[in-house]
Design an enzyme around this catalytic site. Structure first.
Site, short mmCIF file in Angstrom:
data_model
loop_
_atom_site.label_atom_id
_atom_site.label_comp_id
_atom_site.label_asym_id
_atom_site.label_seq_id
_atom_site.Cartn_x
_atom_site.Cartn_y
_atom_site.Cartn_z
N PHE A 143 34.51 40.19 65.54
CA PHE A 143 35.83 40.65 65.97
C PHE A 143 36.46 41.53 64.89
CE2 PHE A 143 39.90 40.69 67.92
CZ PHE A 143 40.82 40.51 66.91
N GLU A 144 36.28 41.15 63.60
CA GLU A 144 36.84 41.96 62.51
C GLU A 144 36.22 43.35 62.49
OE1 GLU A 144 36.26 39.78 58.92
OE2 GLU A 144 37.15 37.93 59.71
#
Length: 615
Positions: free
Chosen positions: A523-524
């Site tokens: 997600f980052e």
């Protein structure tokens, strides 16, 4: 038998004399100068009265300094009215004097604007308002800056700031005016990465260095910093490690008593340098031997681009020469003034140009030589000219439109099918206004912590991210990293914290491992790529920490980014050296701050044991 009465009488007399003197000075400070400057209408009488009252005022100020220093409050001046201090300076040096006590924790305050300065002439005439920029005096903030202080600047100054008024006695000493033979030097070179000491110059001319108490300032603020290694040793400021930001103005103040309390102020201008190069210059262009096409009858400019290493006594030589055959002598060409196009702490790139007003057949037969030299040696490169072939104009007319149409069509198809890839490459390699631009961090560090991946030798991704990156990029290069474990308070929403940290950073450093793509760090990475598409100042840096295999289930944006973005490869053995390709490439990708990585003997720690060394 009455000796017991003498004990309280002495302090009482001192107290009465001091209080009387305070009231007289208060009255003079509030009324006499205003009466002299504004109320006198007879010019001759005003001048005489002004001179007399100023003489009385100076005498009283000296006595006031004596009594207040006797009572231990000389640094405070009078409790009300005005305050007086004395400065001693050395001619030929820069000097600054602020409208405040010299015992503050700062040297000047540029944010304070409503300050008025005056000087009292020695002939007894009215106080003169100091004009900004006149007589090498510049008013900035609450201070007076003397760019090159001289004997004519000696005298009495006053300033008014808000409700306070200060008087200053400024005495400028000439180097050959006294018997002192060692006024010291006010310039100092500091070697990058080494321990150095800065000596307050000329202390022995006034006081024994072993008994002196010096107040040190770095630019405007106190030089004493708890977060770095330093100490004061007699008349020296000892810095354990020199950094690039130590190129500054270091000011030293110490007290000297001569009838009144004087503050002796000297400024040492420092410059951080590298160790002198051991190599001759390198000619970047033309490289060794080159041939370029020219048009006959038209002007042509010869450019020689040379890279020089740092030398303290830098005397570079670059020149263009021309000769026709081996038996002929070289002819020195008429050249422009050399210009520096790039300069860092460790090197300087200079371009030397020579003009050919009109290219002739004779120039096509000649050999042009660029010669570069420094104290370590010299280097030459050769440039030859050849005639540019002529292309018929009709051929250009026919082929030009066809090539243009085909090029535009192919380009359109490529853009249509690879739009995301092109946009990612464009955003990551072409940024505008490359500066911090209000961003709080230089880089957000994204990594996946996998305790099961620890090896007997080498480092884990967690140790690399939390210890090695901050030790090199923050402590040695001056960057500021955003580490989720260190800089974000727990308890917040994970997704909101990640997006906020990325948006407040100029870069995103993603440490890629097989476990990375199976963790929430995916997600980052995806958030960083989305930010890259929107923010033209943002970049993503991939560090390939371990070998990767292709994963088909990755989001499309991540898959395309992994295909088009290069990755810096970490080698557990070679990458520990500061001059390795890994650290050079990482520093280049961070950009903005051009700091040469020259710190030697930097120890990298893995938790409680040492795992490598930068040397």
């Amino acid at each position: 038998m009455y000796s017991f009465l003498i004990i309280p009488v002495v302090p009482c007399l001192t107290f009465v004399l001091q209080k009387t003197l305070v009231y007289v000075l208060q009255y003079l400070g509030r009324n006499s100068l205003r009466l002299i400057e504004n109320s006198c209408k007879l010019k001759k009488m005003c001048k005489g009265l002004s001179k007399a009252l100023q003489s009385i005022l100076i005498t009283l100020l000296i006595f006031q300094q004596f009594f207040t220093s006797f009572q231990g409050i000389s640094s405070q001046g009078l409790s009300t009215g005005f305050k007086a201090y004395g400065y001693k300076a050395l001619a030929g040096e820069p000097f600054v004097m602020q409208c405040d006590s010299p015992y503050q924790g700062f040297l000047y305050n540029n944010s304070e604007k409503d300050v008025h300065w005056f000087k009292y002439p020695q002939n007894g005439s009215d106080a003169q308002h100091i004009i900004n920029g006149k007589n090498n005096i510049i008013k900035e903030g609450n201070s007076l800056w003397f760019t090159d202080i001289e004997d004519r600047h000696s005298g009495i100054y006053s300033c008014k700031s808000r409700e306070h008024r200060f008087f200053f006695f400024l005495e400028v000493k000439q180097r050959n005016e006294t018997i002192c033979q060692d006024y010291g030097e006010n310039r100092k070179f500091l070697l990058m990465g080494r321990g150095e000491e800065i000596k307050c110059p000329g202390v022995s001319c006034y006081i024994t260095p072993t008994n002196v108490s010096i107040r040190w300032y770095k630019n405007a603020k106190s030089a004493m910093n708890k977060n770095r290694g330093m100490r004061i040793e007699q008349d020296k400021l000892v810095l354990y490690t020199i950094y690039i930001e130590d190129s500054a103005n270091f000011t030293c103040d110490y007290d000297y008593v001569d009838k009144i309390n004087w503050t002796v102020r000297r400024v040492v201008k420092t410059k951080v340098i590298q160790k002198d190069t051991e190599r001759p210059p390198q000619i970047l262009n033309p490289y060794r031997s080159m041939t370029v096409e020219v048009e006959l009858g038209k002007p042509f400019t010869l450019h020689c681009k040379v890279q020089f290493g740092f030398e303290r006594n830098f005397t570079p030589v670059i020149k263009w020469m021309m000769h026709y055959n081996e038996n002929s002598t070289s002819i020195l060409l008429e050249m422009d003034r050399p210009r520096t196009v790039e300069q860092t702490i460790g090197e300087e790139i200079i371009i030397q140009s020579a003009q050919l007003k009109e290219v002739t057949e004779q120039h096509l037969e000649a050999t042009f030589i660029c010669f570069a030299q420094n104290s370590k040696g010299n280097e030459t490169s050769i440039l030859k000219l050849k005639k540019k072939p002529e292309v018929p104009g009709l051929l250009y007319i026919i082929i030009g439109p066809i090539v243009t149409v085909v090029t535009i069509s192919v380009f359109s198809v490529v853009v249509y099918y690879y739009w995301i890839e092109i946009l990612l490459i464009y955003r990551n390699y072409f940024t505008f206004n490359e500066a911090r631009g209000g961003k709080e961090y230089d880089a957000f560090v994204s990594f996946a912590s996998n305790s099961s991946s620890e090896e007997a030798i080498g480092v884990t991704e967690e140790t690399f991210a939390l210890h090695h990156l901050p030790e090199v990029l923050e402590q040695q290069c001056g960057y500021r990293l955003c580490l989720l474990e260190r800089d974000v308070l727990p308890g917040g929403a994970y997704t909101e914290d990640i997006v906020s940290c990325i948006q407040r950073s100029r870069r995103a450093i993603c440490i890629l491992t097989p476990f990375y793509f199976l963790s929430p760090c995916l997600f980052e990475l995806e958030s960083a790529l989305k930010t890259l598409l929107k923010d033209n100042q943002f970049k993503v840096i991939f560090i390939k920490f371990k070998s990767l295999h292709e994963i088909e289930t990755l989001p499309p944006l991540v898959r395309k980014a992994l295909k088009v973005f290069p990755a810096l490869e970490w080698n557990p053995v070679e990458s520990f050296h500061s001059d390795s390709k890994f650290w050079r490439d990482l520093k280049s990708a961070m950009s903005v701050k051009k700091i040469s990585f020259s710190h030697k003997g930097v120890q990298l720690h893995d938790a409680s044991r040492t795992v490598g060394k930068l040397y």
